[in-house]
Design an enzyme around this catalytic site. Structure first.
Site, PDB file in Angstrom:
ATOM      1  N   SER A 113      41.100 -20.131 -11.323  1.00  0.00           N
ATOM      2  CA  SER A 113      41.589 -20.692 -12.593  1.00  0.00           C
ATOM      3  C   SER A 113      42.047 -22.125 -12.339  1.00  0.00           C
ATOM      4  CB  SER A 113      42.783 -19.892 -13.108  1.00  0.00           C
ATOM      5  OG  SER A 113      43.433 -20.589 -14.161  1.00  0.00           O
ATOM      6  N   TYR A 165      50.520 -14.911 -11.501  1.00  0.00           N
ATOM      7  CA  TYR A 165      49.123 -15.229 -11.826  1.00  0.00           C
ATOM      8  C   TYR A 165      48.674 -16.482 -11.079  1.00  0.00           C
ATOM      9  CZ  TYR A 165      44.972 -16.192 -14.692  1.00  0.00           C
ATOM     10  OH  TYR A 165      43.684 -16.443 -15.124  1.00  0.00           O
TER      11      TYR A 165
END
Ligand code: NAD
Length: 258
Positions: free
Chosen positions: A143, A157
């Site tokens: 990401s 995350y």
């Protein structure tokens, strides 16, 4: 066709990027084994691919369960004879994930278990399968948050995606001389269920878009196109890379005015 005769194992195919990649890869001639923990929506993806004339077998897999991941590769080799592409894409963004002071341990553990251990399981069983096929391509979904920090953090995350980048580089180096390429795909913010349920008000969405030079969320199909490049032989001299597909987010210091 860019993946003619190839077999791709993709995780997280019940929605978002995984579903878009299943459709795109199948459209380019690949046979797909698509795995997800959510059975019904994954079956819907299988149906969509088949309705479009593609080949896909959907299978219910929990990427945190090593035996379940091994079975996914067994299924691919049994049904399609080989594995050429492994797309470790399944991931979660859990409620309660915030900063280091407040994020509960169970949220940290579960996030790392799925987003990091799940990817390692995919590589553990993917590498031997690719070896048996004489080489191939592994794509791990990271990401943009692995590359830049946010004042609205999701610490577990973010840590998990940083780990995906680091392990991708290492595996790329380890397996470079076996014809196995390992690259990361780093999406920017996408208009998928995962992000939209987190950015659940127009104000939160607007705040996020301020940081995207293109001024819009990405589409899973745009990630599927980038993954297709990494999956195909067109990226034959790329390994250990991080392909950022983020509307310019990580390149920006100040973005254009509205
Ligand atoms: P999504 O929620 O639509 O898809 C993720 C899929 O993974 C779901 O179908 C889910 O059921 C599956 N999954 C979750 N846990 C699993 C498990 N234990 N075993 C098997 N499958 C499991 O989200 P998406 O946006 O398509 O996300 C795909 C990947 O892209 C994720 O790794 C995510 O972190 C990453 N990503 C997304 C964005 C975004 O803005 N949506 C941005 C950057 C990175």
């Amino acid at each position: 066709m860019r993946l003619e005769g190839k077999v791709a194992v993709i995780t997280g195919t019940a929605s978002g990027i995984g579903r878009a990649a299943s459709l795109r890869f199948a459209d380019e001639g690949a046979s797909i084994v698509g795995a997800d923990i959510t059975e019904q929506s994954n079956h819907a993806t299988e149906q969509l691919v088949q309705d479009a004339g593609g080949k896909m077998i959907g299978t219910t897999v929990d990427v945190t369960d090593d035996a379940s991941v091994a079975a996914m590769f067994g299924l691919a080799e049994r049904e399609f004879g080989r594995v050429d592409v492994v797309f470790n894409n399944a991931g979660v963004m859990l409620p309660g994930d915030h900063d280091a002071l407040t994020t509960p341990d169970d949220v940290i553990d579960r996030t790392l278990e799925i987003n990091v251990k799940g990817v390692i399981h995919g590589c553990r069983h993917g590498v031997p399968a690719l070896r048996r096929a004489g080489g191939g391509s592994i794509i791990n979904t990271a990401s943009f948050v692995a590359s830049v920090g946010a004042a609205t953090p999701q610490i577990a995350y973010t840590a998990s995606k940083g780990a995906v980048l680091a392990l991708t580089r290492e595996l790329a180096v380890i397996h470079a001389r076996e014809g196995i390429r390992v690259n990361a795909l780093s999406p920017g913010p996408l208009a998928t269920e995962m992000l939209m349920s987190y950015l659940d008000t127009p104000e939160k969405r607007r705040r996020r878009l301020v940081h995207v030079p293109m001024g819009r969320f990405g589409d899973p199909a745009e990630m599927a196109n980038a993954a297709l490049f990494l999956a195909s032989d067109e990226s034959s001299y790329m390994t250990g890379s991080n392909l950022l597909v983020d509307g310019g987010l990580t390149a920006a210091y100040v973005t254009p005015e509205e």
